[in-house]
Design a protein around this motif. Structure first.
Motif, PDB file in Angstrom:
ATOM      1  N   UNK A   1      45.878  84.366  67.163  1.00 12.45           N
ATOM      2  CA  UNK A   1      46.227  84.903  65.846  1.00 12.45           C
ATOM      3  C   UNK A   1      46.884  83.829  64.988  1.00 12.45           C
ATOM      4  N   UNK A   2      47.772  83.025  65.581  1.00 14.57           N
ATOM      5  CA  UNK A   2      48.421  81.955  64.829  1.00 14.57           C
ATOM      6  C   UNK A   2      47.418  80.927  64.340  1.00 14.57           C
ATOM      7  N   UNK A   3      46.411  80.630  65.148  1.00 10.20           N
ATOM      8  CA  UNK A   3      45.377  79.683  64.740  1.00 10.20           C
ATOM      9  C   UNK A   3      44.601  80.237  63.560  1.00 10.20           C
ATOM     10  N   UNK A   4      44.237  81.529  63.620  1.00 10.43           N
ATOM     11  CA  UNK A   4      43.520  82.143  62.505  1.00 10.43           C
ATOM     12  C   UNK A   4      44.378  82.202  61.248  1.00 10.43           C
ATOM     13  N   UNK A   5      45.646  82.517  61.414  1.00 12.11           N
ATOM     14  CA  UNK A   5      46.539  82.558  60.253  1.00 12.11           C
ATOM     15  C   UNK A   5      46.704  81.168  59.648  1.00 12.11           C
ATOM     16  N   UNK A   6      46.811  80.151  60.505  1.00 15.94           N
ATOM     17  CA  UNK A   6      46.940  78.781  60.002  1.00 15.94           C
ATOM     18  C   UNK A   6      45.676  78.363  59.262  1.00 15.94           C
ATOM     19  N   UNK A   7      44.524  78.746  59.782  1.00 19.82           N
ATOM     20  CA  UNK A   7      43.263  78.419  59.107  1.00 19.82           C
ATOM     21  C   UNK A   7      43.172  79.134  57.772  1.00 19.82           C
ATOM     22  N   UNK A   8      43.625  80.377  57.747  1.00 13.31           N
ATOM     23  CA  UNK A   8      43.594  81.145  56.511  1.00 13.31           C
ATOM     24  C   UNK A   8      44.544  80.550  55.473  1.00 13.31           C
ATOM     25  N   UNK A   9      45.738  80.134  55.909  1.00 14.77           N
ATOM     26  CA  UNK A   9      46.705  79.546  54.987  1.00 14.77           C
ATOM     27  C   UNK A   9      46.276  78.156  54.524  1.00 14.77           C
ATOM     28  N   UNK A  10      45.557  77.445  55.397  1.00 17.99           N
ATOM     29  CA  UNK A  10      45.107  76.098  55.032  1.00 17.99           C
ATOM     30  C   UNK A  10      43.985  76.141  54.009  1.00 17.99           C
ATOM     31  N   UNK A  11      43.326  77.277  53.904  1.00 17.37           N
ATOM     32  CA  UNK A  11      42.209  77.383  52.971  1.00 17.37           C
ATOM     33  C   UNK A  11      42.640  78.055  51.672  1.00 17.37           C
ATOM     34  N   UNK A  12      43.717  77.613  51.131  1.00 17.96           N
ATOM     35  CA  UNK A  12      44.199  78.176  49.874  1.00 17.96           C
ATOM     36  C   UNK A  12      43.469  77.489  48.722  1.00 17.96           C
ATOM     37  N   UNK A  13      42.297  77.999  48.437  1.00 20.64           N
ATOM     38  CA  UNK A  13      41.492  77.467  47.348  1.00 20.64           C
ATOM     39  C   UNK A  13      41.776  78.278  46.090  1.00 20.64           C
ATOM     40  N   UNK A  14      41.596  77.639  44.972  1.00 26.08           N
ATOM     41  CA  UNK A  14      41.719  78.351  43.706  1.00 26.08           C
ATOM     42  C   UNK A  14      40.550  79.311  43.536  1.00 26.08           C
ATOM     43  N   UNK A  15      40.704  80.286  42.632  1.00 20.12           N
ATOM     44  CA  UNK A  15      39.668  81.295  42.453  1.00 20.12           C
ATOM     45  C   UNK A  15      38.353  80.667  41.992  1.00 20.12           C
ATOM     46  N   UNK A  16      38.408  79.704  41.096  1.00 19.39           N
ATOM     47  CA  UNK A  16      37.187  79.045  40.624  1.00 19.39           C
ATOM     48  C   UNK A  16      36.464  78.323  41.746  1.00 19.39           C
ATOM     49  N   UNK A  17      37.226  77.653  42.600  1.00 18.67           N
ATOM     50  CA  UNK A  17      36.633  76.952  43.734  1.00 18.67           C
ATOM     51  C   UNK A  17      36.031  77.938  44.721  1.00 18.67           C
ATOM     52  N   UNK A  18      36.700  79.067  44.921  1.00 19.66           N
ATOM     53  CA  UNK A  18      36.171  80.094  45.828  1.00 19.66           C
ATOM     54  C   UNK A  18      34.847  80.645  45.303  1.00 19.66           C
ATOM     55  N   UNK A  19      34.771  80.917  44.017  1.00 15.75           N
ATOM     56  CA  UNK A  19      33.542  81.456  43.432  1.00 15.75           C
ATOM     57  C   UNK A  19      32.423  80.417  43.535  1.00 15.75           C
TER      58      UNK A  19
END
Length: 162
Positions: A18-36
């Motif tokens: 779970x910590x690995x998944x949470x770290x991956x999720x937090x590391x992928x903090x992309x802006x909304x434009x980049x996500x789209x």
């Protein structure tokens, strides 16, 4: 030291995954434009690969293998595109919701079995069957995001059968 305290106090269970998944999720903090943009790029690549696979199906001797590879890769890319919008952790949680769990399992299983049937078992009829099941499972999975779409499809089929 904090890790040792957690282990000694019994708080350190199997939270590493779970910590690995949470770290991956937090590391992928992309802006909304980049996500789209990532979503659109990944989805377009998926659609192009799927269409290319269908077009390459008619090449003698090699067409079926190319179809299987491109079609399966296209579905994987299309599925991965939604992770740009929601983030990987939230997407995995949504895929495992009780309304989508069966469709997700069948879809991922058919993706793997398609490649196994084509490359390991060398049974192309079975690979085509898994491609069809892959398509149906992916469509059923996609319909789960549209409110009442599955119910409408089921009612349509029951009307056609009667």
């Amino acid at each position: 030291m904090d890790k040792l305290k957690k282990v000694l106090s019994g708080q350190d269970g199997n939270n590493d995954d779970l910590n690995i998944l949470q770290a991956a999720n937090e590391a992928s903090t992309l802006g909304w434009g980049t996500r789209v943009k990532g979503f659109i790029a990944c989805f377009v690549i998926g659609v192009i690969c799927s269409v290319m696979g269908v077009c390459l199906l008619w090449i003698p001797h090699l067409g079926l293998i190319l179809f299987i590879v491109f079609y399966t890769f296209g579905n994987i890319a299309s599925l991965a595109s939604t992770m740009f919008l929601l983030g990987p952790l939230k997407q995995l949680k949504r895929m495992c919701d009780k309304t989508r769990a069966l469709a997700t399992i069948i879809m991922l299983l058919c993706l793997a079995l398609t490649l196994c049937a084509a490359f390991w078992w060398k049974n192309f009829g079975l690979a085509l069957l898994f491609c069809i099941l892959q398509f149906l499972a992916f469509a059923w999975y996609g319909l789960s995001y549209i409110p009442f779409a599955r119910d409408a499809i089921l009612k349509l089929f029951t009307l056609c059968i009667k």
